[in-house]
Design an enzyme around this catalytic site. Structure first.
Site, PDB file in Angstrom:
ATOM      1  N   LYS A   1       0.836  -1.213   0.000  1.00  0.00           N
ATOM      2  CA  LYS A   1       0.000   0.000   0.000  1.00  0.00           C
ATOM      3  C   LYS A   1       0.867   1.258   0.000  1.00  0.00           C
ATOM      4  O   LYS A   1       0.671   2.157  -0.804  1.00  0.00           O
ATOM      5  CB  LYS A   1      -0.938   0.013   1.229  1.00  0.00           C
TER       6      LYS A   1
ATOM      7  N   ARG B   1     -10.250   0.739   8.516  1.00  0.00           N
ATOM      8  CA  ARG B   1      -9.811  -0.631   8.780  1.00  0.00           C
ATOM      9  C   ARG B   1     -10.854  -1.438   9.521  1.00  0.00           C
ATOM     10  O   ARG B   1     -10.617  -2.590   9.877  1.00  0.00           O
ATOM     11  CB  ARG B   1      -8.572  -0.600   9.662  1.00  0.00           C
TER      12      ARG B   1
ATOM     13  N   ARG C   1      11.660  -5.598   5.059  1.00  0.00           N
ATOM     14  CA  ARG C   1      11.397  -4.172   4.812  1.00  0.00           C
ATOM     15  C   ARG C   1      12.316  -3.287   5.661  1.00  0.00           C
ATOM     16  O   ARG C   1      12.578  -3.560   6.822  1.00  0.00           O
ATOM     17  CB  ARG C   1       9.943  -3.838   5.163  1.00  0.00           C
TER      18      ARG C   1
ATOM     19  N   ARG D   1      10.916  -1.519  11.106  1.00  0.00           N
ATOM     20  CA  ARG D   1       9.808  -1.110  11.971  1.00  0.00           C
ATOM     21  C   ARG D   1       9.668  -2.110  13.117  1.00  0.00           C
ATOM     22  O   ARG D   1       9.788  -3.316  12.897  1.00  0.00           O
ATOM     23  CB  ARG D   1       8.510  -1.071  11.145  1.00  0.00           C
TER      24      ARG D   1
ATOM     25  N   ARG E   1      -0.609  -9.022  13.498  1.00  0.00           N
ATOM     26  CA  ARG E   1      -1.195  -8.023  12.584  1.00  0.00           C
ATOM     27  C   ARG E   1      -2.026  -8.705  11.494  1.00  0.00           C
ATOM     28  O   ARG E   1      -3.088  -8.208  11.106  1.00  0.00           O
ATOM     29  CB  ARG E   1      -0.088  -7.177  11.952  1.00  0.00           C
TER      30      ARG E   1
END
Ligand code: AP5
Ligand code: MG
Length: 222
Positions: free
Chosen positions: A16, A90, A129, A161, A172
């Site tokens: 995203k 969400r 990431r 992160r 998540r």
């Protein structure tokens, strides 16, 4: 009405944020990223940030009322001529609140862009990431920076992160499947859902979304 009022939907790690940075340039839209805004609040230690941090660190969602107000304020500040929301709504109550508030302003959503990918793909993506403090995104394997650990665009150090550790990612994903995935049907029933295959190369995903948006914009002008 030719404004584009868009939301990006999809599991964590589907791409995203990666696509949002390209699309905001293509279409000159303000980018309103819920996760980035919440992380900023947490870094600044604001009251909202303190409340949000514990939920984010657990891989759960920040309570609806906090997030809804934060995003509506941003839309009113920056989104008069259109917007791209990443990570909001969400939950169904968030989606209802967005629809109600847009209606009060005599506006409506143009489309919900779903970037979809299976759990095994997003787990690989999130484990590799890296990002700088400005939010520029990399992947150690799929999209490495020119100099290891440094952002190509601003030279800032790249970090992982804290919610990208494996046990957090699993939580998540569970949260996504339980609370956010019902929004696929929600927007499909309203004729707003557009699906994109997030497992494809990021350039391909971008081309596909851009073509869809160009068509939508033409239709809005008719
Ligand atoms: P948020 O920051 O929004 O995180 P997320 O939804 O979990 O999504 P990510 O940012 O992890 O993934 P992405 O889809 O943006 O993928 P990316 O482009 O980086 O939210 C964080 C937290 O905030 C939530 O857990 C929650 O607690 C809270 N929160 C946020 N919004 C909320 C709301 N509305 N209500 C309540 N709480 C809320 O890509 C991932 C990696 O893959 C990168 O390394 C990238 O380089 C790579 N990549 C991307 N595309 C490709 C491709 N096509 N091929 C190969 N690699 C790719
Ligand atoms: Mg993101």
């Amino acid at each position: 009405m030719s404004e584009l009022n868009l939301i990006l939907l999809g599991p964590p790690g589907a791409g995203k944020g990666t696509q949002a940075s390209r699309l905001t340039e293509d279409f000159g839209l303000p980018y309103i990223g819920t996760g980035d805004l919440l992380r900023q609040h947490a870094d600044e230690g604001s009251e909202l940030g303190k409340q949000a941090k514990s939920h984010m660190d657990n891989g759960g969602l920040v309570p609806d009322d906090l997030v809804i107000q934060m995003i509506l304020d941003k839309i009113d500040e920056e989104g008069d001529d259109g917007f791209l929301l990443d990570g909001f709504p969400r939950t169904v109550p968030q989606a209802d609140a967005l629809a109600d508030e847009l209606e009060k302003r005599n506006r409506r959503l143009t489309a919900a862009l779903l970037i979809d990918a299976p759990d095994e793909t997003v787990i690989r993506r999130l484990s590799g990431r890296r990002q700088c403090s400005e939010g520029h995104l990399y992947h150690v394997e799929f999209d490495p920076p020119k100099h290891e650990g440094r952002c190509d665009q601003d030279g800032k150090p790249l970090k992982q992160r804290s919610d990208d550790r494996p046990e957090k990612v699993a939580k998540r994903l569970k949260t996504y499947h339980e609370q956010t995935e019902p929004l696929k049907d929600y927007y499909d029933e309203r004729g707003l859902l557009r699906r994109f295959d997030g497992t494809r190369d990021k350039v391909e995903v971008h081309d596909h979304i851009r073509a869809t948006l160009a068509t939508l914009r033409l239709e809005e002008r008719l």
